[in-house]
Each structure stands twice: as structure tokens, then as C-alpha cells.
Design a protein around this motif. Structure first.
Motif, PDB file in Angstrom:
ATOM      1  N   LEU A  86       0.823  -1.211   0.000  1.00  0.00           N
ATOM      2  CA  LEU A  86       0.000   0.000   0.000  1.00  0.00           C
ATOM      3  C   LEU A  86       0.856   1.260   0.000  1.00  0.00           C
ATOM      4  O   LEU A  86       0.531   2.246  -0.684  1.00  0.00           O
ATOM      5  CB  LEU A  86      -0.922  -0.011   1.223  1.00  0.00           C
ATOM      6  N   ALA A  87       1.967   1.246   0.748  1.00  0.00           N
ATOM      7  CA  ALA A  87       2.840   2.418   0.785  1.00  0.00           C
ATOM      8  C   ALA A  87       3.493   2.656  -0.571  1.00  0.00           C
ATOM      9  O   ALA A  87       3.575   3.800  -1.050  1.00  0.00           O
ATOM     10  CB  ALA A  87       3.905   2.232   1.869  1.00  0.00           C
ATOM     11  N   SER A  88       3.959   1.588  -1.230  1.00  0.00           N
ATOM     12  CA  SER A  88       4.587   1.724  -2.547  1.00  0.00           C
ATOM     13  C   SER A  88       3.567   2.191  -3.578  1.00  0.00           C
ATOM     14  O   SER A  88       3.882   3.005  -4.454  1.00  0.00           O
ATOM     15  CB  SER A  88       5.195   0.388  -2.974  1.00  0.00           C
ATOM     16  N   TRP A  89       2.344   1.696  -3.458  1.00  0.00           N
ATOM     17  CA  TRP A  89       1.273   2.117  -4.370  1.00  0.00           C
ATOM     18  C   TRP A  89       0.953   3.592  -4.175  1.00  0.00           C
ATOM     19  O   TRP A  89       0.786   4.342  -5.153  1.00  0.00           O
ATOM     20  CB  TRP A  89       0.041   1.253  -4.101  1.00  0.00           C
ATOM     21  N   GLN A  90       0.913   4.028  -2.933  1.00  0.00           N
ATOM     22  CA  GLN A  90       0.649   5.434  -2.639  1.00  0.00           C
ATOM     23  C   GLN A  90       1.776   6.317  -3.178  1.00  0.00           C
ATOM     24  O   GLN A  90       1.527   7.368  -3.779  1.00  0.00           O
ATOM     25  CB  GLN A  90       0.479   5.622  -1.140  1.00  0.00           C
ATOM     26  N   ASP A  91       3.036   5.885  -2.993  1.00  0.00           N
ATOM     27  CA  ASP A  91       4.183   6.651  -3.496  1.00  0.00           C
ATOM     28  C   ASP A  91       4.181   6.734  -5.017  1.00  0.00           C
ATOM     29  O   ASP A  91       4.698   7.702  -5.591  1.00  0.00           O
ATOM     30  CB  ASP A  91       5.494   6.015  -3.017  1.00  0.00           C
ATOM     31  N   ALA A 136       7.307   1.307 -11.242  1.00  0.00           N
ATOM     32  CA  ALA A 136       7.215   1.184  -9.782  1.00  0.00           C
ATOM     33  C   ALA A 136       7.931  -0.108  -9.390  1.00  0.00           C
ATOM     34  O   ALA A 136       7.304  -1.155  -9.248  1.00  0.00           O
ATOM     35  CB  ALA A 136       5.760   1.171  -9.331  1.00  0.00           C
ATOM     36  N   PRO A 137       9.253  -0.062  -9.261  1.00  0.00           N
ATOM     37  CA  PRO A 137      10.041  -1.291  -9.059  1.00  0.00           C
ATOM     38  C   PRO A 137       9.685  -2.078  -7.810  1.00  0.00           C
ATOM     39  O   PRO A 137       9.970  -3.280  -7.740  1.00  0.00           O
ATOM     40  CB  PRO A 137      11.490  -0.776  -8.986  1.00  0.00           C
TER      41      PRO A 137
END
Length: 285
Positions: free
Chosen positions: A245-250, A275-276
Motif C-alpha cells: 500500500l505504501a509503494s502504491w501510494q508513493d 514502480a520497481p
């Protein structure tokens, strides 16, 4: 000497009440007009395959108050049954893993566990197929096949989550999993996990994420954005979900149409371009 018998050929009569060929042609017309049916071979399939054969013994139609009205093939007027069968919607054929429409005579409550998917969804997916690698084209979800459906997480949930290895404030509220894209990402990050809602004896809200196969859990208590998460078992489930979720938000909260899928005989790999950290490989057996 036996005299020859005179015979007269007659055409076989067709029961027009149960012949759904007109409905199949009309369905194909609607799908073509909607732009999801373009290939002649697939149109021929739509016109040839009677959808009603996949609906026996009957279906459940939604009513107000979350109830389901049973409609059976044998108990319905043929014209009404044909209209239901070729409607542009998904048709629920089973509730709660066992209940079919022929077993009840009045509206009931329950959760759908088997259905006939809306033709527009199926044909749209078939027409968009690329050589199983490709981009996910829209928001659709499917129930598991009856033979693959896992039993629901039940029993004393608090006992199953009694022994936690860690406790902390959640970075993301678990209620985010009630939204489509976060729930999709959670499935990718923790594919064996299931989101379960429960309540305390006092009426408070409890939420869980269980992974029965890996004997792991996350238990949430709280409200709004202030949630505490307790985790136990070999896998810290909520840690995995929160990283996704954090990577998706970033990455700017991309929609599911940004997700690509590559299928081989041994694995399914999902990723979001540029988005690696958003890549997941699920091995098959």
C-alpha cells in the motif's frame, strides 16, 4: 403379399416456448452494439450456446434488504425464464456454499458463492486477450470454483488470534481493504489471506486478516484512522500488505489498468510499470 405402407413426411415441430435462439441473437446484437463483441467466431458461439443450461436448477435475484428471491427453471414461465437467462447481469446460482434456488420457496439472506458471470464481462475479456502477457483492463472479480472454494474462517476468532508476536499502531487503516484497488493489492501481497469482519460482545468492531495455510493472522481494533494491529504466526501479514500500500501510494495510487500480468507454466507475475517495488510472483503449486 404384404401391401406397402404409405408414409407421409412431416416437419419436426419446435417448441417455440423453450427455443431461446431469438434471445441468443438479441444478446449478440447488444454485445456487438456495446463494442465488446467484434470477432465472428465469438458471435457464433454466443448465438449457439444456450446460457440457460448453466443456470439449472435456478437463480437468486436480489431484493431490498439484502435478501435473495429464488427463481427456478421448472417453476417459471418459459418466457420469464428466458428473459432472466439473457439479461445483461451476473446471475447468482448458489448462496453460502450450498444453497440452490430449488431448496427454498421464499426470499432468503446469504452470500453469493457461485454465479453465471454477465456476458458483457466475459466477452469483453475474451476479445481483449493477448498472447493470457498483457494489461489488466478493468475492475472485475470472480468467485472461486465450487471445487476450489476454501471453507470460511469461523469459530472463536479471538482464540485463533490469542497469541501475538507483535503489536503496534497500523500505518494504514484495515478499512482500506473495503476499497477495490487496495483489496486487489492485498491479494497480491498476501495471496492466501482473507479479510474477516467480526464484533466484540459489547458491539465493538473487530477486523482480521487470516492466512490459514501459513497459520498467520493480523487482528485490528480501533476506529477511524487510529487502529492497533496485533500479528502472529510465521508471516507478518499486515507488514506485507502495508509495504504494498505504501509503494502504491508513493507511485501516485495507479488504478488496476496499470497492472501487467505475465503467465507461464510455473508462475504468474504481476507488476506496475515504473514502480520497481510493486512486483509480485506467484508460483503455481
Amino acid at each position: 403379399m404384404i401391401a406397402p405402407t404409405e408414409t407421409t413426411e412431416t416437419d419436426t415441430e419446435t417448441d417455440t416456448e423453450t427455443d431461446t435462439a431469438p434471445e441468443r441473437r438479441a444478446l449478440a446484437d447488444r454485445l456487438e452494439k456495446a463494442g465488446v463483441l467484434t470477432t465472428p467466431a465469438w458471435r457464433a458461439a454466443v448465438e449457439a450456446v444456450p446460457r440457460e443450461l448453466f443456470l439449472h436448477p435456478g437463480v437468486f435475484l436480489p431484493e431490498e434488504g439484502g435478501r435473495w428471491r429464488p427463481v427456478t427453471a421448472l417453476g417459471s414461465d418459459p418466457a420469464e425464464w428466458a428473459q432472466i437467462a439473457y439479461s445483461d447481469r451476473s446471475l447468482t446460482t448458489q448462496l453460502d456454499g450450498h444453497l440452490t434456488a430449488d431448496q427454498v420457496s421464499a426470499p432468503v439472506t446469504g452470500s453469493p458463492t457461485s454465479s453465471s458471470t454477465a456476458p458483457v464481462t466475459v466477452l469483453d475479456m475474451i476479445e481483449r486477450l493477448e498472447a493470457a502477457e498483457g494489461r489488466i483492463t478493468g475492475r472485475s472479480s470472480f468467485m472461486q470454483e465450487r471445487s476450489q472454494a476454501a471453507p470460511p474462517v469461523s469459530g472463536d476468532l479471538s482464540a485463533r488470534a490469542a497469541y501475538a508476536d507483535s503489536e503496534r499502531q497500523a500505518d494504514f487503516p484495515p478499512t482500506l481493504l473495503e476499497e477495490w484497488m487496495p483489496a486487489f493489492l492485498a491479494q497480491l501481497a498476501a495471496p492466501g489471506a482473507r479479510f474477516v469482519r467480526a464484533a466484540t460482545p459489547e458491539g465493538g468492531r473487530l477486523l482480521y486478516v487470516f492466512d490459514p495455510e501459513r497459520e498467520s493472522f493480523a487482528e485490528f481494533s480501533g476506529a477511524g484512522d487510529a487502529w492497533t494491529v496485533r500479528q502472529g504466526g510465521p508471516v507478518a501479514l499486515w507488514d506485507d500488505v502495508e509495504r504494498a500500500l505504501a509503494s502504491w501510494q508513493d507511485a501516485g495510487r495507479p488504478d488496476v489498468s496499470a497492472v501487467r500480468l505475465h503467465i507461464t507454466e510455473t508462475s504468474h507475475t504481476y507488476w506496475i510499470e515504473d514502480a520497481p517495488l510493486l512486483i509480485w510472483q506467484h508460483r503455481l503449486a
